[in-house]
Design a protein around this motif. Structure first.
Motif, short mmCIF file in Angstrom:
data_model
loop_
_atom_site.label_atom_id
_atom_site.label_comp_id
_atom_site.label_asym_id
_atom_site.label_seq_id
_atom_site.Cartn_x
_atom_site.Cartn_y
_atom_site.Cartn_z
N ILE A 26 12.95 -41.29 21.03
CA ILE A 26 12.66 -42.72 21.10
C ILE A 26 11.86 -43.19 19.89
N TYR A 27 10.97 -42.35 19.39
CA TYR A 27 10.13 -42.76 18.27
C TYR A 27 10.59 -42.21 16.92
N MET A 28 11.81 -41.68 16.85
CA MET A 28 12.34 -41.18 15.58
C MET A 28 12.70 -42.32 14.65
N ASP A 29 12.56 -42.09 13.38
CA ASP A 29 12.97 -43.09 12.40
C ASP A 29 14.48 -43.24 12.33
N THR A 30 15.20 -42.27 12.82
CA THR A 30 16.66 -42.33 12.79
C THR A 30 17.18 -43.50 13.59
N PHE A 31 16.55 -43.84 14.71
CA PHE A 31 17.02 -44.91 15.57
C PHE A 31 16.24 -46.21 15.37
N MET A 32 15.61 -46.38 14.22
CA MET A 32 14.92 -47.63 13.93
C MET A 32 15.93 -48.69 13.50
N THR A 57 13.68 -56.23 13.77
CA THR A 57 13.93 -55.00 13.03
C THR A 57 12.69 -54.11 13.05
N HIS A 58 12.88 -52.86 12.66
CA HIS A 58 11.84 -51.83 12.60
C HIS A 58 11.28 -51.49 13.99
N GLN A 59 12.12 -51.65 15.00
CA GLN A 59 11.83 -51.19 16.35
C GLN A 59 12.95 -50.23 16.74
N TYR A 64 16.05 -51.98 23.64
CA TYR A 64 16.49 -53.31 24.04
C TYR A 64 17.53 -53.25 25.15
N ASN A 65 17.42 -54.14 26.12
CA ASN A 65 18.45 -54.33 27.14
C ASN A 65 19.38 -55.40 26.59
N LEU A 66 20.52 -54.99 26.11
CA LEU A 66 21.41 -55.91 25.40
C LEU A 66 22.02 -56.97 26.31
N GLU A 67 22.19 -56.68 27.59
CA GLU A 67 22.73 -57.68 28.51
C GLU A 67 21.75 -58.84 28.67
N GLU A 68 20.47 -58.54 28.80
CA GLU A 68 19.47 -59.60 28.92
C GLU A 68 19.40 -60.43 27.64
N GLN A 69 19.49 -59.77 26.50
CA GLN A 69 19.43 -60.49 25.23
C GLN A 69 20.65 -61.41 25.07
N ALA A 70 21.82 -60.95 25.51
CA ALA A 70 23.03 -61.78 25.44
C ALA A 70 22.89 -63.01 26.34
N ASP A 90 21.47 -47.40 13.41
CA ASP A 90 20.44 -48.39 13.06
C ASP A 90 20.92 -49.83 12.99
N THR A 91 22.01 -50.18 13.68
CA THR A 91 22.55 -51.52 13.57
C THR A 91 22.85 -52.10 14.94
N ILE A 92 22.59 -53.40 15.08
CA ILE A 92 23.02 -54.15 16.26
C ILE A 92 24.00 -55.21 15.78
N GLU A 93 25.14 -55.30 16.46
CA GLU A 93 26.19 -56.23 16.08
C GLU A 93 26.29 -57.32 17.15
N ILE A 94 26.28 -58.58 16.71
CA ILE A 94 26.30 -59.72 17.63
C ILE A 94 27.51 -60.58 17.30
#
Length: 120
Positions: A26-32, A57-59, A64-70, A90-94
């Motif tokens: 959870i705290y790895m830089d790989t998944f930032m 970014t940088h979290q 994130y719960n993507l359904e709630e954000q949508a 490291d990417t979120i697509e909207i």
């Protein structure tokens, strides 16, 4: 009795190790989160998107719960549908579907916009 005790200790140590691994992931830089790809939108700018959602970014991308954000994005008057997905690491697509203005109605010194589905 000793076998049961060893088995219990083994399970306990396994759970501790599994928890440590999960915390590390959870705290790895790989998944930032470094990139937020927003489909081109006429009415939704990146500033409006940032006001509507908690995604920054940088979290960690997994927090994130993507359904709630949508749902939060879909509360915007111009958004008909929103699809958010993770593209690891490291990417979120909207992807957004906007409502198109069909009619403009003057009302109390301002204007109301209506789409083809009669959404005001």
């Amino acid at each position: 009795m000793k076998k049961l005790w060893r088995l219990g200790k083994g399970i306990f140590l396994f759970l501790i190790l599994l928890g440590a691994i999960l915390v590390r992931v959870i705290y790895m830089d790989t998944f930032m989160l470094t990139t937020i790809d927003i489909d081109a939108s006429e009415h939704i700018t990146e500033e409006v998107f940032r006001e509507r959602t908690e995604i920054i970014t940088h979290q960690n991308i997994l927090r994130y719960n993507l359904e709630e954000q949508a749902e939060e994005i879909e509360n915007h008057a111009y958004i008909k549908d929103a699809t958010i997905r993770r593209k690891l690491p490291d990417t979120i697509e909207i992807k957004l579907k906007e409502r198109t203005e069909y009619a403009i109605i003057p009302y109390n010194g301002s204007y109301l916009f209506v789409d083809r589905e009669l959404f005001l």
